[in-house]
Design a protein around this motif. Structure first.
Motif, PDB file in Angstrom:
ATOM      1  N   VAL A  99       0.839  -1.203   0.000  1.00 17.57           N
ATOM      2  CA  VAL A  99       0.000   0.000   0.000  1.00 17.57           C
ATOM      3  C   VAL A  99       0.871   1.248   0.000  1.00 17.57           C
ATOM      4  CG1 VAL A  99      -1.604   1.341   1.422  1.00 17.57           C
ATOM      5  CG2 VAL A  99      -2.032  -1.063   1.004  1.00 17.57           C
ATOM      6  N   LEU A 100       1.934   1.250   0.782  1.00 21.81           N
ATOM      7  CA  LEU A 100       2.827   2.405   0.834  1.00 21.81           C
ATOM      8  C   LEU A 100       3.468   2.655  -0.536  1.00 21.81           C
ATOM      9  CD1 LEU A 100       4.178   4.562   2.617  1.00 21.81           C
ATOM     10  CD2 LEU A 100       6.019   2.924   3.016  1.00 21.81           C
ATOM     11  N   VAL A 101       3.970   1.615  -1.178  1.00 23.33           N
ATOM     12  CA  VAL A 101       4.596   1.772  -2.493  1.00 23.33           C
ATOM     13  C   VAL A 101       3.556   2.194  -3.534  1.00 23.33           C
ATOM     14  CG1 VAL A 101       5.761   0.511  -4.347  1.00 23.33           C
ATOM     15  CG2 VAL A 101       6.504   0.205  -1.996  1.00 23.33           C
ATOM     16  N   TYR A 102       2.365   1.608  -3.481  1.00 21.17           N
ATOM     17  CA  TYR A 102       1.321   1.977  -4.451  1.00 21.17           C
ATOM     18  C   TYR A 102       0.940   3.437  -4.304  1.00 21.17           C
ATOM     19  CZ  TYR A 102      -2.780   1.681  -7.417  1.00 21.17           C
ATOM     20  OH  TYR A 102      -3.680   1.880  -8.424  1.00 21.17           O
ATOM     21  N   VAL A 103       0.769   3.908  -3.082  1.00 22.43           N
ATOM     22  CA  VAL A 103       0.379   5.301  -2.869  1.00 22.43           C
ATOM     23  C   VAL A 103       1.490   6.240  -3.335  1.00 22.43           C
ATOM     24  CG1 VAL A 103      -0.114   7.025  -1.077  1.00 22.43           C
ATOM     25  CG2 VAL A 103      -1.278   4.831  -1.037  1.00 22.43           C
ATOM     26  N   ILE A 104       2.735   5.862  -3.117  1.00 16.18           N
ATOM     27  CA  ILE A 104       3.848   6.704  -3.568  1.00 16.18           C
ATOM     28  C   ILE A 104       3.946   6.696  -5.099  1.00 16.18           C
ATOM     29  CG2 ILE A 104       6.367   6.916  -3.603  1.00 16.18           C
ATOM     30  CD1 ILE A 104       6.315   5.973  -0.663  1.00 16.18           C
ATOM     31  N   ALA A 105       3.853   5.507  -5.701  1.00 19.32           N
ATOM     32  CA  ALA A 105       4.058   5.383  -7.140  1.00 19.32           C
ATOM     33  C   ALA A 105       2.850   5.839  -7.957  1.00 19.32           C
ATOM     34  CB  ALA A 105       4.398   3.927  -7.490  1.00 19.32           C
ATOM     35  N   ARG A 106       1.655   5.540  -7.518  1.00 20.67           N
ATOM     36  CA  ARG A 106       0.477   5.778  -8.348  1.00 20.67           C
ATOM     37  C   ARG A 106      -0.603   6.595  -7.644  1.00 20.67           C
ATOM     38  NH1 ARG A 106       0.095   3.053 -12.756  1.00 20.67           N
ATOM     39  NH2 ARG A 106      -2.158   2.948 -12.654  1.00 20.67           N
ATOM     40  N   GLY A 107      -0.320   7.122  -6.479  1.00 21.48           N
ATOM     41  CA  GLY A 107      -1.323   7.838  -5.691  1.00 21.48           C
ATOM     42  C   GLY A 107      -1.818   9.117  -6.329  1.00 21.48           C
ATOM     43  N   LYS A 108      -0.953   9.784  -7.099  1.00 21.62           N
ATOM     44  CA  LYS A 108      -1.347  11.051  -7.711  1.00 21.62           C
ATOM     45  C   LYS A 108      -2.490  10.860  -8.699  1.00 21.62           C
ATOM     46  CE  LYS A 108       0.817  15.027  -9.867  1.00 21.62           C
ATOM     47  NZ  LYS A 108       2.073  15.550 -10.417  1.00 21.62           N
ATOM     48  N   ASN A 109      -2.475   9.769  -9.429  1.00 24.46           N
ATOM     49  CA  ASN A 109      -3.515   9.519 -10.434  1.00 24.46           C
ATOM     50  C   ASN A 109      -4.758   8.856  -9.850  1.00 24.46           C
ATOM     51  OD1 ASN A 109      -1.998  10.617 -12.509  1.00 24.46           O
ATOM     52  ND2 ASN A 109      -0.924   8.696 -12.857  1.00 24.46           N
ATOM     53  N   MET A 110      -4.709   8.408  -8.602  1.00 18.28           N
ATOM     54  CA  MET A 110      -5.899   7.804  -7.985  1.00 18.28           C
ATOM     55  C   MET A 110      -7.037   8.814  -7.942  1.00 18.28           C
ATOM     56  SD  MET A 110      -4.480   5.513  -4.806  1.00 18.28           S
ATOM     57  CE  MET A 110      -6.081   5.158  -4.157  1.00 18.28           C
ATOM     58  N   GLY A 111      -6.748  10.028  -7.566  1.00 19.88           N
ATOM     59  CA  GLY A 111      -7.763  11.071  -7.496  1.00 19.88           C
ATOM     60  C   GLY A 111      -8.325  11.399  -8.867  1.00 19.88           C
ATOM     61  N   ARG A 112      -7.447  11.427  -9.875  1.00 18.81           N
ATOM     62  CA  ARG A 112      -7.916  11.717 -11.232  1.00 18.81           C
ATOM     63  C   ARG A 112      -8.864  10.640 -11.728  1.00 18.81           C
ATOM     64  NH1 ARG A 112      -2.049  13.263 -13.412  1.00 18.81           N
ATOM     65  NH2 ARG A 112      -1.900  15.291 -12.435  1.00 18.81           N
ATOM     66  N   ARG A 113      -8.507   9.388 -11.478  1.00 18.19           N
ATOM     67  CA  ARG A 113      -9.386   8.295 -11.920  1.00 18.19           C
ATOM     68  C   ARG A 113     -10.726   8.344 -11.183  1.00 18.19           C
ATOM     69  NH1 ARG A 113      -4.349   5.874 -12.385  1.00 18.19           N
ATOM     70  NH2 ARG A 113      -4.303   5.158 -10.239  1.00 18.19           N
ATOM     71  N   GLU A 114     -10.690   8.686  -9.918  1.00 18.18           N
ATOM     72  CA  GLU A 114     -11.933   8.800  -9.140  1.00 18.18           C
ATOM     73  C   GLU A 114     -12.818   9.924  -9.683  1.00 18.18           C
ATOM     74  OE1 GLU A 114     -13.910   7.753  -5.267  1.00 18.18           O
ATOM     75  OE2 GLU A 114     -11.868   7.199  -5.740  1.00 18.18           O
ATOM     76  N   ILE A 115     -12.207  11.052 -10.025  1.00 15.80           N
ATOM     77  CA  ILE A 115     -12.969  12.183 -10.569  1.00 15.80           C
ATOM     78  C   ILE A 115     -13.544  11.830 -11.933  1.00 15.80           C
ATOM     79  CG2 ILE A 115     -12.717  14.527 -11.489  1.00 15.80           C
ATOM     80  CD1 ILE A 115     -10.770  15.056  -9.152  1.00 15.80           C
ATOM     81  N   GLU A 116     -12.754  11.156 -12.790  1.00 13.52           N
ATOM     82  CA  GLU A 116     -13.252  10.750 -14.107  1.00 13.52           C
ATOM     83  C   GLU A 116     -14.449   9.815 -13.983  1.00 13.52           C
ATOM     84  OE1 GLU A 116      -9.952   9.024 -16.140  1.00 13.52           O
ATOM     85  OE2 GLU A 116      -8.913  10.935 -16.383  1.00 13.52           O
ATOM     86  N   GLN A 117     -14.367   8.874 -13.039  1.00  7.11           N
ATOM     87  CA  GLN A 117     -15.480   7.941 -12.865  1.00  7.11           C
ATOM     88  C   GLN A 117     -16.716   8.675 -12.344  1.00  7.11           C
ATOM     89  OE1 GLN A 117     -15.682   5.520  -9.512  1.00  7.11           O
ATOM     90  NE2 GLN A 117     -16.958   3.974 -10.468  1.00  7.11           N
ATOM     91  N   ALA A 118     -16.526   9.609 -11.410  1.00  5.45           N
ATOM     92  CA  ALA A 118     -17.659  10.370 -10.873  1.00  5.45           C
ATOM     93  C   ALA A 118     -18.309  11.211 -11.971  1.00  5.45           C
ATOM     94  CB  ALA A 118     -17.199  11.262  -9.722  1.00  5.45           C
ATOM     95  N   ARG A 119     -17.486  11.823 -12.841  1.00  7.52           N
ATOM     96  CA  ARG A 119     -18.041  12.613 -13.944  1.00  7.52           C
ATOM     97  C   ARG A 119     -18.800  11.730 -14.931  1.00  7.52           C
ATOM     98  NH1 ARG A 119     -12.927  16.510 -14.864  1.00  7.52           N
ATOM     99  NH2 ARG A 119     -13.472  18.052 -13.283  1.00  7.52           N
ATOM    100  N   ALA A 120     -18.240  10.566 -15.228  1.00  2.86           N
ATOM    101  CA  ALA A 120     -18.918   9.654 -16.160  1.00  2.86           C
ATOM    102  C   ALA A 120     -20.261   9.208 -15.589  1.00  2.86           C
ATOM    103  CB  ALA A 120     -18.036   8.452 -16.453  1.00  2.86           C
ATOM    104  N   GLN A 121     -20.295   8.906 -14.292  1.00  2.96           N
ATOM    105  CA  GLN A 121     -21.556   8.513 -13.655  1.00  2.96           C
ATOM    106  C   GLN A 121     -22.551   9.662 -13.671  1.00  2.96           C
ATOM    107  OE1 GLN A 121     -20.448   7.102  -9.760  1.00  2.96           O
ATOM    108  NE2 GLN A 121     -20.417   4.972 -10.437  1.00  2.96           N
ATOM    109  N   GLN A 122     -22.076  10.887 -13.407  1.00  2.00           N
ATOM    110  CA  GLN A 122     -22.976  12.053 -13.405  1.00  2.00           C
ATOM    111  C   GLN A 122     -23.518  12.312 -14.801  1.00  2.00           C
ATOM    112  OE1 GLN A 122     -23.933  13.749 -10.624  1.00  2.00           O
ATOM    113  NE2 GLN A 122     -25.391  14.794 -11.928  1.00  2.00           N
TER     114      GLN A 122
END
Length: 159
Positions: free
Chosen positions: A66-89
């Motif tokens: 989890v620590l390595v994933y958040v460091i390596a890919r954490g920045k894009n987690m928020g972007r993917r979440e926002i894209e999914q929320a927009r697609a659902q909306q």
């Protein structure tokens, strides 16, 4: 046997605070772990093998994974979440527009009859004109049905 049990003496306030803090952190840990697993499956950039690798890493060595994933890919987690929320909306908005009928360009028979009755009440058309127009609307030969032309028919030829 008449001796009472005093839990407050056995479990002081500071110990209660630490127990609640650890329990809260434990719950947060599981929430973060599940969000990362969902993010692994949501990411379209990762291949199947990369997803499997991250998943195994997060499950076998959870704290390090989890620590390595958040460091390596954490920045894009928020972007993917926002894209999914927009697609659902967007999907919800289009469903509401479609269901409410605001996207329909063709008026319904009820709308046309309402307009026709208003014209009759205002005196713009006679009773005979109202009756003929009403028959046209109800038999789908009027303005609402006029748009339903068979594909084989050629306009103006009557065929």
């Amino acid at each position: 046997m008449s001796q009472g049990v005093y839990l407050a003496y056995d479990f002081p306030l500071l110990s209660t605070f630490w127990a609640m803090l650890w329990f809260f952190l434990w719950i947060l840990w599981f929430i973060l772990l599940f969000r990362i697993v969902v993010d692994i499956f949501r990411d379209d950039v990762l291949s199947g093998w990369a997803k499997a690798g991250w998943l195994v890493f997060v499950i076998i060595l959870p704290f390090l994974g989890v620590l390595v994933y958040v460091i390596a890919r954490g920045k894009n987690m928020g972007r993917r979440e926002i894209e999914q929320a927009r697609a659902q909306q967007d999907a919800f908005d289009s469903y509401v527009r479609e269901t409410a009928g605001t996207g329909s360009a063709r008026p319904s028979h009820a709308d046309e009859l309402t307009k026709l009755s208003r014209l009759k009440e205002s005196g713009s058309i006679t009773d005979e004109e109202f009756r003929r127009a009403k028959e046209l609307i109800l038999t789908d030969s009027g303005p609402a049905g006029a748009r339903k032309q068979p594909e084989s028919a050629t306009p103006g030829t009557g065929v």
